[in-house]
Design a protein around this motif. Structure first.
Motif, PDB file in Angstrom:
ATOM      1  N   UNK A 150      21.116  80.538 -16.219  1.00 46.96           N
ATOM      2  CA  UNK A 150      20.507  81.069 -14.996  1.00 46.96           C
ATOM      3  C   UNK A 150      19.008  80.797 -14.904  1.00 46.96           C
ATOM      4  N   UNK A 151      18.508  79.985 -15.830  1.00 47.90           N
ATOM      5  CA  UNK A 151      17.065  79.653 -15.865  1.00 47.90           C
ATOM      6  C   UNK A 151      16.185  80.900 -15.818  1.00 47.90           C
ATOM      7  N   UNK A 152      16.499  81.851 -16.686  1.00 51.60           N
ATOM      8  CA  UNK A 152      15.699  83.081 -16.739  1.00 51.60           C
ATOM      9  C   UNK A 152      14.885  83.115 -18.026  1.00 51.60           C
ATOM     10  N   UNK A 153      13.601  83.491 -17.942  1.00 51.10           N
ATOM     11  CA  UNK A 153      12.832  83.678 -19.172  1.00 51.10           C
ATOM     12  C   UNK A 153      13.544  84.675 -20.093  1.00 51.10           C
ATOM     13  N   UNK A 154      13.421  84.438 -21.402  1.00 46.05           N
ATOM     14  CA  UNK A 154      14.129  85.262 -22.391  1.00 46.05           C
ATOM     15  C   UNK A 154      13.091  86.094 -23.147  1.00 46.05           C
ATOM     16  N   UNK A 155      13.254  87.412 -23.112  1.00 43.82           N
ATOM     17  CA  UNK A 155      12.310  88.301 -23.814  1.00 43.82           C
ATOM     18  C   UNK A 155      13.089  89.077 -24.870  1.00 43.82           C
ATOM     19  N   UNK A 156      12.626  89.001 -26.102  1.00 47.11           N
ATOM     20  CA  UNK A 156      13.321  89.684 -27.199  1.00 47.11           C
ATOM     21  C   UNK A 156      12.406  90.704 -27.856  1.00 47.11           C
ATOM     22  N   UNK A 157      12.884  91.927 -27.977  1.00 45.23           N
ATOM     23  CA  UNK A 157      12.166  92.988 -28.686  1.00 45.23           C
ATOM     24  C   UNK A 157      12.828  93.182 -30.047  1.00 45.23           C
ATOM     25  N   UNK A 158      12.083  92.898 -31.103  1.00 42.28           N
ATOM     26  CA  UNK A 158      12.636  93.030 -32.451  1.00 42.28           C
ATOM     27  C   UNK A 158      12.265  94.385 -33.056  1.00 42.28           C
ATOM     28  N   UNK A 159      13.193  94.955 -33.793  1.00 41.30           N
ATOM     29  CA  UNK A 159      12.953  96.167 -34.597  1.00 41.30           C
ATOM     30  C   UNK A 159      14.027  96.132 -35.667  1.00 41.30           C
ATOM     31  N   UNK A 160      13.655  95.664 -36.865  1.00 42.49           N
ATOM     32  CA  UNK A 160      14.704  95.395 -37.844  1.00 42.49           C
ATOM     33  C   UNK A 160      14.208  95.434 -39.285  1.00 42.49           C
TER      34      UNK A 160
END
Ligand SMILES: [Zn+2]
Length: 278
Positions: A150-160
């Motif tokens: 879908x050509x959408x920017x990808x934002x990832x929030x890490x907590x691990x």
């Protein structure tokens, strides 16, 4: 003397001190719970950014009612039929699902950030320390492929806390698997923004969290691979107090910017506008 004998007229339960006060997990200051919630769980005394659930993160970040989950049916696997002295992994994970309402350590989906369509992947530390396992990797992959499609920017929030040892080598294989889908985003010229929150460690910091086009961290977040004690014992040197903090990583070029929680949405919006030209 009627004043002293007068009974309380109301049946309402009096507020307990836990309803009013909260203690900062970092500096131990007592804070008004209402202020704490209003500040998105950030301590007004020491600026500690407490861990958020995936839902709290979505509420802060995305436009109301815009979030739609991807891969909601994907859950944990037990490929090794693992158990230790405390019992079986399958039972422990099933119990965690019940307690948290989650089915894995990450929630993925699509939504709008100030009107811009984005795909997000949000880790939730409550699920076995936000550990990276086969279910986490599969959800990440499907979200990444959705972003490509879908050509959408990808934002990832890490907590691990890192890879989930109960799945052994299978959980380690999620490191290249997540990075492979990020390579697909790169080929398609789609921005990938990695946001590191407290804590981002082990296999997560050694894979998808550290290969973003832009690296953002929350203030004072613990970010690193191996623990401080292990490193000190290996190199036989004392490490600085600020070692493995967001601030230390900014100084040494691993992080591009540190963004307080209250500014996260607007900062991401500014970056997205720049990246997408919208
Ligand atoms: Zn504090």
């Amino acid at each position: 003397m009627g004043w002293f004998k007068r009974k309380q007229q109301t049946d309402a339960k009096p507020e307990s001190k836990d309803d009013i006060w909260i203690q900062c997990p970092s500096c131990k200051a007592h804070l008004y719970k209402a202020d704490w919630e209003k500040e998105f769980k950030v301590c007004s005394e020491c600026n500690y950014h407490d861990r958020l659930t995936w839902k709290e993160r979505v509420d802060i970040l995305l436009d109301p009612k815009s979030f739609k989950e991807i891969g909601s049916r994907i859950s944990f696997n037990d490929p090794l039929k693992f158990s230790d002295a405390k019992g079986s992994y399958a039972e422990k994970a099933a119990e965690t699902c019940k307690k948290t309402g989650l089915n894995e350590s990450i929630v993925t989906g699509s939504g709008k950030l100030n009107g811009i369509k984005v795909t997000v992947a949000i880790m939730d530390f409550r699920f076995l320390g936000g550990s990276l396992a086969s279910g986490t990797g599969e959800k990440f992959l499907q979200a990444g492929m959705f972003a490509v499609k879908h050509s959408q920017p990808f934002i990832v929030f890490s907590a691990s806390g890192g890879a989930r040892m109960h799945e052994g080598i299978v959980s380690l294989m999620q490191m290249p698997k997540t990075c492979a889908v990020l390579a697909r985003l790169r080929e398609a010229n789609i921005p990938y923004i990695s946001v590191m929150t407290d804590p981002t460690t082990g296999g997560v910091s050694a894979s998808f969290a550290m290969v973003g086009d832009i690296h953002i961290a929350e203030p004072k977040a613990l970010i690193g691979f191996a623990g401080r004690r292990v490193i000190e014992e290996t190199i036989k040197q004392k490490l600085p107090d600020s070692f493995q903090t967001a601030e230390y990583l900014l100084e040494h070029g691993f992080v591009d910017l540190i963004v307080p929680r209250k500014d996260m949405r607007d900062t991401l919006h500014r970056i997205l506008k720049y990246c997408t030209g919208k």
